[in-house]
Structure formats: C-alpha cells, structure tokens
Design a protein around this motif. Structure first.
Motif, mmCIF file in Angstrom:
data_model
loop_
_atom_site.group_PDB
_atom_site.id
_atom_site.type_symbol
_atom_site.label_atom_id
_atom_site.label_comp_id
_atom_site.label_asym_id
_atom_site.label_seq_id
_atom_site.Cartn_x
_atom_site.Cartn_y
_atom_site.Cartn_z
ATOM 1 N N ILE A 59 11.550 -33.105 -11.822
ATOM 2 C CA ILE A 59 10.581 -32.321 -11.068
ATOM 3 C C ILE A 59 10.474 -32.848 -9.640
ATOM 4 O O ILE A 59 10.952 -33.939 -9.332
ATOM 5 N N ASP A 60 9.842 -32.061 -8.791
ATOM 6 C CA ASP A 60 9.775 -32.395 -7.370
ATOM 7 C C ASP A 60 8.778 -33.506 -7.051
ATOM 8 O O ASP A 60 8.781 -34.039 -5.940
ATOM 9 N N ILE A 61 7.915 -33.827 -7.971
ATOM 10 C CA ILE A 61 6.985 -34.940 -7.761
ATOM 11 C C ILE A 61 6.873 -35.716 -9.059
ATOM 12 O O ILE A 61 6.813 -35.126 -10.133
ATOM 13 N N GLU A 62 6.896 -37.023 -8.951
ATOM 14 C CA GLU A 62 6.839 -37.865 -10.136
ATOM 15 C C GLU A 62 5.730 -38.903 -9.981
ATOM 16 O O GLU A 62 5.464 -39.389 -8.877
ATOM 17 N N VAL A 63 5.082 -39.200 -11.080
ATOM 18 C CA VAL A 63 4.072 -40.252 -11.124
ATOM 19 C C VAL A 63 4.352 -41.112 -12.347
ATOM 20 O O VAL A 63 4.476 -40.596 -13.460
ATOM 21 N N LYS A 64 4.485 -42.405 -12.113
ATOM 22 C CA LYS A 64 4.674 -43.352 -13.215
ATOM 23 C C LYS A 64 3.594 -44.418 -13.130
ATOM 24 O O LYS A 64 3.229 -44.854 -12.037
ATOM 25 N N ALA A 65 3.096 -44.818 -14.271
ATOM 26 C CA ALA A 65 2.068 -45.854 -14.297
ATOM 27 C C ALA A 65 2.360 -46.846 -15.411
ATOM 28 O O ALA A 65 2.777 -46.462 -16.505
ATOM 29 N N LYS A 66 2.163 -48.116 -15.099
ATOM 30 C CA LYS A 66 2.284 -49.163 -16.118
ATOM 31 C C LYS A 66 0.971 -49.237 -16.880
ATOM 32 O O LYS A 66 -0.107 -49.189 -16.283
ATOM 33 N N VAL A 67 1.050 -49.345 -18.199
ATOM 34 C CA VAL A 67 -0.146 -49.409 -19.027
ATOM 35 C C VAL A 67 -0.380 -50.854 -19.463
ATOM 36 O O VAL A 67 0.530 -51.522 -19.943
ATOM 37 N N ILE A 68 -1.605 -51.327 -19.258
ATOM 38 C CA ILE A 68 -1.962 -52.704 -19.615
ATOM 39 C C ILE A 68 -2.855 -52.670 -20.846
ATOM 40 O O ILE A 68 -3.897 -52.006 -20.858
ATOM 41 N N TYR A 69 -2.429 -53.385 -21.895
ATOM 42 C CA TYR A 69 -3.187 -53.457 -23.138
ATOM 43 C C TYR A 69 -3.685 -54.887 -23.347
ATOM 44 O O TYR A 69 -3.337 -55.803 -22.599
ATOM 45 N N GLU A 70 -4.479 -55.068 -24.391
ATOM 46 C CA GLU A 70 -4.919 -56.414 -24.740
ATOM 47 C C GLU A 70 -3.700 -57.270 -25.094
ATOM 48 O O GLU A 70 -2.750 -56.801 -25.727
ATOM 49 N N SER A 71 -3.730 -58.519 -24.664
ATOM 50 C CA SER A 71 -2.634 -59.438 -24.941
ATOM 51 C C SER A 71 -3.226 -60.779 -25.359
ATOM 52 O O SER A 71 -4.429 -60.899 -25.571
ATOM 53 N N ASP A 72 -2.367 -61.773 -25.473
ATOM 54 C CA ASP A 72 -2.847 -63.102 -25.852
ATOM 55 C C ASP A 72 -3.037 -63.994 -24.628
ATOM 56 O O ASP A 72 -3.130 -65.211 -24.742
ATOM 57 N N THR A 73 -3.093 -63.400 -23.460
ATOM 58 C CA THR A 73 -3.273 -64.168 -22.226
ATOM 59 C C THR A 73 -4.763 -64.375 -21.941
ATOM 60 O O THR A 73 -5.627 -63.742 -22.566
ATOM 61 N N ASP A 74 -5.040 -65.218 -20.953
ATOM 62 C CA ASP A 74 -6.420 -65.521 -20.600
ATOM 63 C C ASP A 74 -6.759 -65.000 -19.204
ATOM 64 O O ASP A 74 -7.726 -65.440 -18.591
ATOM 65 N N ASP A 75 -5.979 -64.052 -18.706
ATOM 66 C CA ASP A 75 -6.209 -63.569 -17.345
ATOM 67 C C ASP A 75 -7.435 -62.660 -17.287
ATOM 68 O O ASP A 75 -7.976 -62.231 -18.316
ATOM 69 N N ILE A 76 -7.862 -62.340 -16.062
ATOM 70 C CA ILE A 76 -9.091 -61.600 -15.848
ATOM 71 C C ILE A 76 -9.035 -60.185 -16.420
ATOM 72 O O ILE A 76 -10.050 -59.665 -16.920
#
Length: 286
Positions: free
Chosen positions: A153-170
């Motif tokens: 298509i003439d316009i594209e949008v992609k996004a990374k999805v962030i889920y719960e993980s075993d990290t301790d980040d904010i």
C-alpha cells in the motif's frame, strides 16, 4: 438517600486510572529518560534536557489521553498504551497520532510544507505497550498486514509491541503495576481499597517504588474520581436513548393500536409505570 449515592460515587475508582498514571509517570523527565534508555541502551549521550515532550492533548479522539510522544535528537518516539483488551485498531491510533505529531512539529519549528524547501522531520519510532497477557500476539504489527492482507500500500505503519518480560526496567514495572491493579479491582471492585492495595503491593515488590513513595497521594487522587469520563458518556447515552424511546412511545400511544405492555417491549428503557404516566399526560392534553 442522597448521602448513600454520594458515598457510592466517592469510592468508585476512575476507569481510566492506568491511563492517567501512565502520563503522570512519564511526564517526569527522570522516568522518561529511563524509558528512553530502556529502548535505546546504546545511547549514552541522552540526558533529561535532551528530551522534548510532544505528547498530544485532547485531539483526534478521546482515546489519546494515555499516549506519549517525545523527541530525542532526530528521533520522534511515540508510545501508545493498549490495555487488556487487544485490538488491531491500535494501528489506526498510531497512524493518526503520528500525523498529528508531525503537524504540530512543523508548526513548532516554523516549517512550511507548502514551500519548495524540503522540510526536516525526525525519524519516527512507534511502540505499543500492551498491559494484558501476550499469548500468541505478534512482536511487530503493521497496517498493511492487518488491514490490507499484506498488500503493497501507499502508506505503511509498523509498531513494535512491548509485553511484560522478566526485566526490571521502567516499562515492565509499569506493565506489572497495571496487572496488579487489574487483580485488585477484580477482588475489591473499582474502589479506593483496590487503589491503595495496588500501591502497597507494588511498593512491597519494588515496582515503581520510588515514584509511588514520592507521589502516593497524587496517584490515589489520579486514580479516584467522582464521575469518570466513561461514566459520564454512558449516562449521556442512556439519557439520549431514554428521550428517543419516550418520543417513540408517545407516538405509539397516540395511534392507539398497541397495548402498553406491547409498547414496553418496543422501548425497553421505559418501564410500564412510566408508560402509564405518559399515557395519562397524553389523554389530559387531548
């Protein structure tokens, strides 16, 4: 009676509670910097002063209150929060938010995209923070794949999805906070107790502990509301539906071809007693 109603309303937790905490948390530059470094740990030069908050307020749709935008160097970072209900419509929100963000960016930088000179624009990075369970959901979502069967298509949008993980980040701490809140509202309902228990549990687990210790009273205030926007909208919709049903019932009563019991089935928002009162009013005016 009025006191009982007032007390009931006072203990209702704001249904947009997590949204409000999301913005309150990351409007603090120190936490925003932690968020950025979670996404870009390789960038050792970023400081609080290098972050520019460009979060959009009250535009496009009512669902943008919990979305976050900021600029770092030549990057435009947009994070859209999706709560426990998953929908690919989140990509439409991302697209609209991105377009509005660029529009405001050109205004702030006094750039005119109608002129011959090519405008300068920061490179977009798009993220969705999902506070529900991952299951088999994808790590990257795209507009072409989800809405146009992967067509070019003439316009594209992609996004990374962030889920719960075993990290301790904010970011992960915020997701855990949301899940604890869901558990507590499941047990205590949308009440002050659910809010205070969420805060207590998260502090005990060292989840957003510094933020909650510093702003506990403010967080409680954020998460509690006499009438939240969702309740107001539902009340408005019920009122509009009731008025429309009353007009319908009035026309049917005047025609005199249906019993009140039959009319009650056609206009479920009006009880039989109200239909009887309406019939009396109509007969008095006849």
């Amino acid at each position: 009676m009025q006191d009982d109603i007032k007390q009931t309303h006072e203990i209702l937790a704001k249904r947009t509670a997590k949204n409000s905490v999301f913005l309150d948390l990351f409007q603090n530059k120190s936490y925003l910097l932690k968020l950025y470094k979670t996404l870009h740990p390789e960038d050792a030069t970023a400081t609080e002063d290098s972050l520019t908050d460009v979060t959009i307020e009250n535009v496009l749709t009512d669902n943008l209150y919990n979305d976050l935008g900021f600029i770092v160097g030549n990057k435009l970072m947009i994070l859209i929060e999706a709560q426990s209900t998953w929908t690919m419509n989140i990509l439409v929100r991302v697209l609209l938010y991105l377009a509005q963000s660029y529009h405001e960016y050109f205004q702030r930088t006094s750039q005119n995209y109608y002129k011959r000179k090519k405008v300068k624009m920061p490179k977009p990075e798009l993220y969705v923070i999902f506070t529900g369970n991952k299951g088999r959901k994808p790590d990257i979502i795209s507009l072409s794949k989800e809405f146009f069967e992967g067509a070019d298509i003439d316009i594209e949008v992609k996004a990374k999805v962030i889920y719960e993980s075993d990290t301790d980040d904010i970011i992960n701490q915020y997701i855990i906070f949301c899940k604890v809140f869901n558990e507590e509202t499941g047990q205590h309902g949308m009440t002050r107790k659910a809010v205070t228990e969420t805060i207590r549990i998260c502090k005990d687990r060292n989840v957003l502990r510094e933020y909650l210790l510093d702003r506990e009273k403010e967080v409680v205030t954020i998460m509690m509301s006499l009438f939240d926007e969702e309740q107001i909208m539902k009340s408005f919709i019920r009122s509009e539906r009731h008025d429309a049903d009353r007009e319908t019932a009035e026309r049917l009563i005047k025609k005199g071809k249906m019993t009140l019991e039959d009319i009650a089935e056609c206009v479920p928002s009006l009880p039989l007693e109200e239909l009887k009162e309406l019939e009396t009013e109509i007969m008095q005016l006849a």
